[in-house]
Design a protein around this motif. Structure first.
Motif, mmCIF file in Angstrom:
data_model
loop_
_atom_site.group_PDB
_atom_site.id
_atom_site.type_symbol
_atom_site.label_atom_id
_atom_site.label_comp_id
_atom_site.label_asym_id
_atom_site.label_seq_id
_atom_site.Cartn_x
_atom_site.Cartn_y
_atom_site.Cartn_z
ATOM 1 N N ARG A 1 45.835 44.287 33.296
ATOM 2 C CA ARG A 1 44.451 44.724 33.364
ATOM 3 C C ARG A 1 44.154 45.312 34.739
ATOM 4 O O ARG A 1 44.821 44.992 35.734
ATOM 5 N N PRO A 2 43.129 46.156 34.845
ATOM 6 C CA PRO A 2 42.721 46.641 36.172
ATOM 7 C C PRO A 2 42.083 45.525 36.993
ATOM 8 O O PRO A 2 41.425 44.637 36.447
ATOM 9 N N ARG A 3 42.290 45.565 38.278
ATOM 10 C CA ARG A 3 41.708 44.573 39.178
ATOM 11 C C ARG A 3 40.231 44.892 39.413
ATOM 12 O O ARG A 3 39.870 46.041 39.680
ATOM 13 N N PRO A 4 39.342 43.893 39.330
ATOM 14 C CA PRO A 4 37.914 44.152 39.572
ATOM 15 C C PRO A 4 37.634 44.355 41.053
ATOM 16 O O PRO A 4 38.398 43.920 41.920
ATOM 17 N N GLU A 5 36.524 45.021 41.332
ATOM 18 C CA GLU A 5 36.152 45.261 42.727
ATOM 19 C C GLU A 5 35.706 43.984 43.418
ATOM 20 O O GLU A 5 35.871 43.839 44.634
ATOM 21 N N ARG A 6 35.123 43.062 42.656
ATOM 22 C CA ARG A 6 34.636 41.801 43.206
ATOM 23 C C ARG A 6 35.034 40.660 42.273
ATOM 24 O O ARG A 6 35.110 40.856 41.054
ATOM 25 N N PRO B 1 36.520 39.646 34.345
ATOM 26 C CA PRO B 1 35.979 39.339 33.015
ATOM 27 C C PRO B 1 36.359 37.942 32.549
ATOM 28 O O PRO B 1 37.374 37.376 32.968
ATOM 29 N N SER B 2 35.543 37.404 31.662
ATOM 30 C CA SER B 2 35.896 36.124 31.040
ATOM 31 C C SER B 2 37.198 36.252 30.261
ATOM 32 O O SER B 2 38.042 35.352 30.288
ATOM 33 N N TYR B 3 37.342 37.365 29.543
ATOM 34 C CA TYR B 3 38.563 37.616 28.775
ATOM 35 C C TYR B 3 39.532 38.412 29.655
ATOM 36 O O TYR B 3 39.372 39.618 29.847
ATOM 37 N N GLN B 4 40.551 37.714 30.166
ATOM 38 C CA GLN B 4 41.421 38.298 31.196
ATOM 39 C C GLN B 4 42.786 38.716 30.690
ATOM 40 O O GLN B 4 43.545 39.348 31.416
ATOM 41 N N GLY B 5 43.151 38.336 29.457
ATOM 42 C CA GLY B 5 44.501 38.557 28.974
ATOM 43 C C GLY B 5 45.288 37.255 29.011
ATOM 44 O O GLY B 5 44.909 36.286 29.672
ATOM 45 N N SER B 6 46.394 37.229 28.286
ATOM 46 C CA SER B 6 47.194 36.007 28.211
ATOM 47 C C SER B 6 47.668 35.618 29.610
ATOM 48 O O SER B 6 47.985 36.459 30.442
ATOM 49 N N ASN B 7 47.692 34.317 29.845
ATOM 50 C CA ASN B 7 48.077 33.793 31.163
ATOM 51 C C ASN B 7 48.682 32.417 30.975
ATOM 52 O O ASN B 7 48.519 31.786 29.915
ATOM 53 N N ASN C 1 44.732 49.911 40.283
ATOM 54 C CA ASN C 1 45.130 48.672 40.946
ATOM 55 C C ASN C 1 45.179 47.567 39.904
ATOM 56 O O ASN C 1 44.162 47.170 39.333
ATOM 57 N N ARG C 2 46.376 47.043 39.658
ATOM 58 C CA ARG C 2 46.529 46.048 38.607
ATOM 59 C C ARG C 2 46.071 44.677 39.070
ATOM 60 O O ARG C 2 46.135 44.335 40.254
#
Length: 426
Positions: free
Chosen positions: A219-224, A229-235, A2-3
């Motif tokens: 990135r994968p989507r977190p469960e909660r 993460p603090s580091y999420q990728g370019s946005n 799940n992205r």
């Protein structure tokens, strides 16, 4: 998988202005703070920035204790010494006065004394530690940088050398962010040119890495939400801060290093560090930083000019920038337009440039800064050779927090080639 479908923007409050360090006592008084831990290192603790903080707290009758044993390039051992001081002192606020090492130590002291874990590695990033999130809100931390580099006053990340592995790792969570960053150009007046160069090159790489990192949607989507993460990728928001940081670097970095009396340049580089911190504090950095951790953690005999150290030491900004040209030459094919945009923001005329040349163009522009600021000419200048590549790769592989944000996947073979390419810069 799940992205990811969302990104978050988190940053500390920032106050900028010459002389604002004097306000810290009033800030703590307004927060009803009774007892504060002031952190600094053995050098900065004797200089005007730290003395101003202590005077400001005394004027407001705030009880404080000075911890002046912060280690430049901290280790798990030096973190734990500060944690013990914080735990025994029963403080209700923290003030960190110094470079990124001091501010990161303040974050760790705050977290571990407020929510003591069963094991030190519980909060440390996986795969070295468990990566548990901060259980709840932390006590107020005010960060007062004295170098224009790490941007730690804006981020929820604390980096240290894990001595058992001879490699850097860290602790990362939004709750580690300082409540306030006091960004005062007066505090960099005592910064030696070599420190200004190293920290400024760190700003440069922070900005370029966050702008070229994997997009957050990959990135994968977190469960909660708490586990995002603090580091999420370019946005889109981090991009704005990263590009402006690069533009400031292009205008002011060389000036700030070559003329320490240039107040405009020093102030602008402090802003650039904070801007880049907002960018990478949410987007993340990638391979230049991931590869830098074993470079600095396994250094044997090298001592960088301008740094007072009785032990081998390569400054963080130097260990990062030496890897950067090799990485961007290799990574550019994943997003050539972003690499060209970064080169343009750093002052290169990209008119008519071809996508196929993006990596070389950006790498050459970074190398220009390295030469102008007298950075070492590659990893060989630090004492490394091809025979050390296996251990450098070994030290990079656990840095999942940053390596997995690279725009191209990098395994052992790719990392080995990148380290070989980084042995000589020009």
């Amino acid at each position: 998988m799940n992205r990811e479908y969302a990104f978050e923007m988190a940053a500390s409050n920032i106050r900028f202005g010459a002389g604002v360090t004097r306000e810290v006592g009033k800030d703590l008084s307004d927060l009803k703070i009774k007892r504060a831990m002031v952190l600094s290192d053995p050098v900065v603790s004797r200089l005007p920035p730290c003395l101003t903080v202590l005077e400001s707290l005394a004027e407001e009758k705030i009880e404080c204790a000075l911890f002046d044993r912060v280690r430049v390039e901290p280790t798990d051992g030096s973190f734990q010494e500060a944690i013990r001081f914080a735990t025994d002192g029963h403080f209700d606020a923290f003030v960190a006065v110094g470079g990124g090492s001091t501010i990161d130590t303040g974050k760790a002291a705050n977290l571990y004394s407020t929510y003591p874990p069963a094991d030190f590695l519980d909060y440390v990033n996986p795969p070295i530690g468990k990566g548990l999130p901060a259980p709840g809100p932390l006590k107020p931390l005010i960060a007062i940088p004295t170098t224009a580099g790490t941007g730690s006053e804006t981020t929820g990340v604390a980096i240290f050398d894990y001595e058992a592995m001879q490699a850097k790792t860290g602790i990362a969570h939004r709750r580690l962010k300082p409540l306030l960053g006091i960004v005062d150009p007066d505090n960099t007046r005592t910064q030696p040119p070599e420190v200004a160069a190293s920290t400024g090159l760190d700003v440069l790489s922070h900005a370029v890495e966050s702008y070229t990192a994997m997009p957050y949607r990959d990135r994968p989507r977190p469960e909660r939400p708490l586990l995002r993460p603090s580091y999420q990728g370019s946005n889109p928001i981090s991009d704005v801060w990263a590009l402006e940081a690069m533009r400031l670097v292009a205008r002011y970095l060389v000036r700030a290093v070559e003329d320490v009396t240039d107040d405009e340049a020093r102030g602008a580089m402090l802003l650039a560090a904070s801007y880049a911190g907002v960018g990478f504090g949410n987007a993340g950095v990638h391979l230049p930083h991931g590869m830098s951790y074993p470079v600095s953690g396994r250094i044997r005999n090298y001592r960088h000019p301008g740094y007072s150290s009785e032990r081998a030491l390569v400054p963080h900004g130097v260990s990062v920038i030496l890897n950067a040209p090799a990485v961007f030459r290799w990574a550019a094919e994943a997003c050539p337009e972003r690499h060209l945009e970064a080169a343009e923001a750093l002052g290169f005329d990209v008119t008519g440039a071809q996508a196929a040349d993006a990596g070389k163009i950006l790498a050459d522009r970074i190398t220009w800064y390295m030469q102008r600021l007298r950075a070492p000419n590659g990893l060989r200048a630090l004492g490394y050779g091809s025979e050390h590549i296996p251990e450098l790769v070994e030290g990079t592989l656990p840095q999942h927090r940053v390596t997995k944000l690279a725009p191209r996947p990098a395994g052992e073979q790719e990392l080995a080639r990148l380290f070989e390419d980084a042995m000589t810069a020009w």
